[in-house]
Scaffold this motif. Structure first.
Motif, mmCIF file in Angstrom:
data_model
loop_
_atom_site.group_PDB
_atom_site.id
_atom_site.type_symbol
_atom_site.label_atom_id
_atom_site.label_comp_id
_atom_site.label_asym_id
_atom_site.label_seq_id
_atom_site.Cartn_x
_atom_site.Cartn_y
_atom_site.Cartn_z
ATOM 1 N N MET A 1 -90.209 -21.416 8.179
ATOM 2 C CA MET A 1 -89.549 -20.216 7.687
ATOM 3 C C MET A 1 -89.079 -20.395 6.249
ATOM 4 S SD MET A 1 -86.642 -17.971 9.643
ATOM 5 C CE MET A 1 -85.139 -18.309 8.762
ATOM 6 N N GLU A 2 -88.822 -21.662 5.884
ATOM 7 C CA GLU A 2 -88.272 -21.934 4.560
ATOM 8 C C GLU A 2 -89.208 -21.494 3.434
ATOM 9 O OE1 GLU A 2 -88.334 -24.029 7.071
ATOM 10 O OE2 GLU A 2 -86.203 -24.308 7.515
ATOM 11 N N LYS A 3 -90.532 -21.510 3.709
ATOM 12 C CA LYS A 3 -91.474 -21.180 2.630
ATOM 13 C C LYS A 3 -91.380 -19.721 2.207
ATOM 14 C CE LYS A 3 -95.511 -20.380 5.656
ATOM 15 N NZ LYS A 3 -96.900 -20.779 5.925
ATOM 16 N N TYR A 4 -90.765 -18.873 3.024
ATOM 17 C CA TYR A 4 -90.623 -17.457 2.681
ATOM 18 C C TYR A 4 -89.209 -17.114 2.193
ATOM 19 C CZ TYR A 4 -94.883 -17.185 5.503
ATOM 20 O OH TYR A 4 -96.133 -17.376 6.007
ATOM 21 N N GLN A 5 -88.349 -18.105 2.170
ATOM 22 C CA GLN A 5 -86.944 -17.856 1.841
ATOM 23 C C GLN A 5 -86.763 -17.531 0.361
ATOM 24 O OE1 GLN A 5 -84.427 -21.153 2.837
ATOM 25 N NE2 GLN A 5 -82.546 -19.949 2.800
ATOM 26 N N VAL A 6 -85.869 -16.595 0.077
ATOM 27 C CA VAL A 6 -85.509 -16.239 -1.297
ATOM 28 C C VAL A 6 -84.110 -16.767 -1.565
ATOM 29 C CG1 VAL A 6 -85.006 -14.344 -2.886
ATOM 30 C CG2 VAL A 6 -86.981 -14.198 -1.346
ATOM 31 N N ILE A 7 -83.975 -17.613 -2.580
ATOM 32 C CA ILE A 7 -82.668 -18.150 -2.953
ATOM 33 C C ILE A 7 -82.075 -17.259 -4.040
ATOM 34 C CG2 ILE A 7 -81.398 -20.160 -3.772
ATOM 35 C CD1 ILE A 7 -82.842 -20.591 -1.115
ATOM 36 N N PRO A 8 -80.954 -16.553 -3.750
ATOM 37 C CA PRO A 8 -80.379 -15.656 -4.757
ATOM 38 C C PRO A 8 -79.702 -16.423 -5.876
ATOM 39 C CG PRO A 8 -78.968 -15.740 -2.822
ATOM 40 C CD PRO A 8 -80.186 -16.548 -2.491
ATOM 41 N N GLY A 9 -79.557 -15.769 -7.004
ATOM 42 C CA GLY A 9 -78.900 -16.372 -8.153
ATOM 43 C C GLY A 9 -79.346 -15.706 -9.435
ATOM 44 N N VAL A 10 -78.561 -15.860 -10.487
ATOM 45 C CA VAL A 10 -78.835 -15.177 -11.749
ATOM 46 C C VAL A 10 -80.210 -15.542 -12.296
ATOM 47 C CG1 VAL A 10 -78.082 -14.938 -14.148
ATOM 48 C CG2 VAL A 10 -76.384 -14.971 -12.312
ATOM 49 N N GLY A 11 -80.640 -16.768 -12.131
ATOM 50 C CA GLY A 11 -81.930 -17.180 -12.671
ATOM 51 C C GLY A 11 -83.093 -17.042 -11.715
ATOM 52 N N SER A 12 -82.836 -16.496 -10.532
ATOM 53 C CA SER A 12 -83.888 -16.391 -9.520
ATOM 54 C C SER A 12 -84.924 -15.345 -9.921
ATOM 55 C CB SER A 12 -83.279 -16.025 -8.169
ATOM 56 O OG SER A 12 -82.741 -14.713 -8.206
ATOM 57 N N PRO A 13 -86.176 -15.463 -9.446
ATOM 58 C CA PRO A 13 -87.205 -14.474 -9.785
ATOM 59 C C PRO A 13 -86.818 -13.032 -9.442
ATOM 60 C CG PRO A 13 -88.223 -16.426 -8.868
ATOM 61 C CD PRO A 13 -86.750 -16.617 -8.714
ATOM 62 N N PRO A 14 -86.216 -12.746 -8.263
ATOM 63 C CA PRO A 14 -85.821 -11.357 -8.001
ATOM 64 C C PRO A 14 -84.785 -10.830 -8.986
ATOM 65 C CG PRO A 14 -85.869 -12.608 -5.958
ATOM 66 C CD PRO A 14 -85.991 -13.599 -7.074
ATOM 67 N N HIS A 15 -83.842 -11.703 -9.350
ATOM 68 C CA HIS A 15 -82.801 -11.292 -10.291
ATOM 69 C C HIS A 15 -83.414 -10.985 -11.665
ATOM 70 C CE1 HIS A 15 -78.257 -11.442 -10.738
ATOM 71 N NE2 HIS A 15 -78.676 -11.047 -11.916
ATOM 72 N N ARG A 16 -84.342 -11.822 -12.088
ATOM 73 C CA ARG A 16 -84.987 -11.597 -13.388
ATOM 74 C C ARG A 16 -85.821 -10.313 -13.368
ATOM 75 N NH1 ARG A 16 -86.378 -17.146 -13.034
ATOM 76 N NH2 ARG A 16 -88.578 -16.585 -12.797
ATOM 77 N N ALA A 17 -86.491 -10.052 -12.251
ATOM 78 C CA ALA A 17 -87.277 -8.817 -12.137
ATOM 79 C C ALA A 17 -86.372 -7.597 -12.213
ATOM 80 C CB ALA A 17 -88.067 -8.822 -10.828
ATOM 81 N N ALA A 18 -85.233 -7.661 -11.529
ATOM 82 C CA ALA A 18 -84.281 -6.544 -11.569
ATOM 83 C C ALA A 18 -83.742 -6.336 -12.981
ATOM 84 C CB ALA A 18 -83.137 -6.809 -10.589
ATOM 85 N N ASP A 19 -83.444 -7.438 -13.660
ATOM 86 C CA ASP A 19 -82.912 -7.342 -15.030
ATOM 87 C C ASP A 19 -83.888 -6.624 -15.964
ATOM 88 O OD1 ASP A 19 -80.528 -8.551 -14.446
ATOM 89 O OD2 ASP A 19 -81.109 -10.535 -15.160
ATOM 90 N N GLU A 20 -85.184 -6.761 -15.692
ATOM 91 C CA GLU A 20 -86.177 -6.117 -16.554
ATOM 92 C C GLU A 20 -86.209 -4.600 -16.334
ATOM 93 O OE1 GLU A 20 -90.971 -6.496 -17.187
ATOM 94 O OE2 GLU A 20 -89.784 -8.355 -17.109
ATOM 95 N N ILE A 21 -85.895 -4.163 -15.115
ATOM 96 C CA ILE A 21 -85.923 -2.740 -14.788
ATOM 97 C C ILE A 21 -84.639 -2.026 -15.199
ATOM 98 C CG2 ILE A 21 -86.086 -1.093 -12.862
ATOM 99 C CD1 ILE A 21 -88.675 -2.466 -13.354
ATOM 100 N N ILE A 22 -83.526 -2.728 -15.194
ATOM 101 C CA ILE A 22 -82.208 -2.110 -15.386
ATOM 102 C C ILE A 22 -82.084 -1.294 -16.679
ATOM 103 C CG2 ILE A 22 -79.811 -2.749 -15.930
ATOM 104 C CD1 ILE A 22 -79.934 -4.620 -13.491
ATOM 105 N N PRO A 23 -82.577 -1.767 -17.829
ATOM 106 C CA PRO A 23 -82.457 -0.929 -19.045
ATOM 107 C C PRO A 23 -83.131 0.442 -18.905
ATOM 108 C CG PRO A 23 -83.005 -3.182 -19.645
ATOM 109 C CD PRO A 23 -83.135 -3.102 -18.152
#
Length: 242
Positions: A1-23
């Motif tokens: 299950m660990e291979k699909y886990q998303v680790i949250p955090g400011v530098g995480s890929p999801p966070h960076r993707a969101a930061d690109e959309i926010i403006p």
């Protein structure tokens, strides 16, 4: 299950993707924008790489002359004009950014009441709920691992089962069960899906008038129950979550 886990955090890929959309969202919302919050599975601690790993909750003041349905499709058109190729979902729209799906959820905040007003595309109706309450419930449930496991199972079997419906079903199925026994608890949820899911009435904890279990018709519920029955026949952890 660990291979699909998303680790949250400011530098995480999801966070960076969101930061690109926010403006772009700030430009769209202008003076009506109350705030942008990372929400959904990312905030609940149940995000997996097989599904959209992060939602952005777009909170707006009421816009004169525009119902939430109009606002929803206005955002969809805006994103289309930005060449983001949005894909509409139940109460959100998804765009791809940095190789990840980012779900955008526009809601209106009524000054006279708490909670959120959003548009459900499938039923074509306005829904009053409280997404922050959903997030708090799941993030503090102690069942995030089981929910994540069932999300992996859902995605692998390409089942139509909205995330809130899945989350609340897991909580119901494991009510009174011990914590920290992931494999046993996943089996218990699969048994619940096999035997009780089709008949169970699941309500939105933030608004009991919202019957979450109405999001699926009988055929879709039967497909979930059938897939769960098949997983129980295997009784093989690696076959359930591969």
């Amino acid at each position: 299950m660990e291979k699909y886990q998303v680790i949250p955090g400011v530098g995480s890929p999801p966070h960076r993707a969101a930061d690109e959309i926010i403006p772009l969202l700030k430009e769209w919302g202008k003076q009506y924008l109350l705030g942008l919050t990372l929400s959904g599975a990312y905030a609940k601690g149940t995000a997996i790489t097989l599904a959209s790993p992060v939602d952005i909750l777009i909170a707006l003041r009421p816009v004169p002359g525009m119902e939430i349905k109009t606002i929803f499709w206005n955002l969809f058109t805006y994103l289309t004009d930005q060449n983001l190729r949005p894909r509409s979902r139940y109460v959100s729209m998804q765009v791809q950014c940095q190789g990840l799906g980012v779900d955008l959820v526009p809601v209106c905040r009524d000054r006279n009441s708490s909670g959120d007003v959003l548009f459900d595309k499938k039923s074509e109706r306005t829904v009053r709920t409280d997404i922050a309450q959903h997030t708090h419930l799941i993030a503090n449930s102690g069942r995030q691992q089981e929910i994540s496991a069932l999300k992996i199972w859902r995605e692998r079997h390409e089942l139509d089962l909205p995330s809130l419906y899945l989350e609340l079903t897991v909580l119901h199925a494991l009510e009174g069960e011990r914590f920290g026994q992931l494999a046993d608890n996943v089996i218990k949820v699969l048994r619940y899906l096999t035997n009780r899911f089709e008949q169970a009435v699941v309500c939105d904890p933030a608004n009991p008038e919202n019957i979450v279990s109405n999001d699926l018709d009988l055929r879709a519920k039967q497909a979930v129950a059938k897939a769960a029955r098949g997983a129980l026949y295997d009784e093989n952890w690696k076959k359930i979550l591969w």
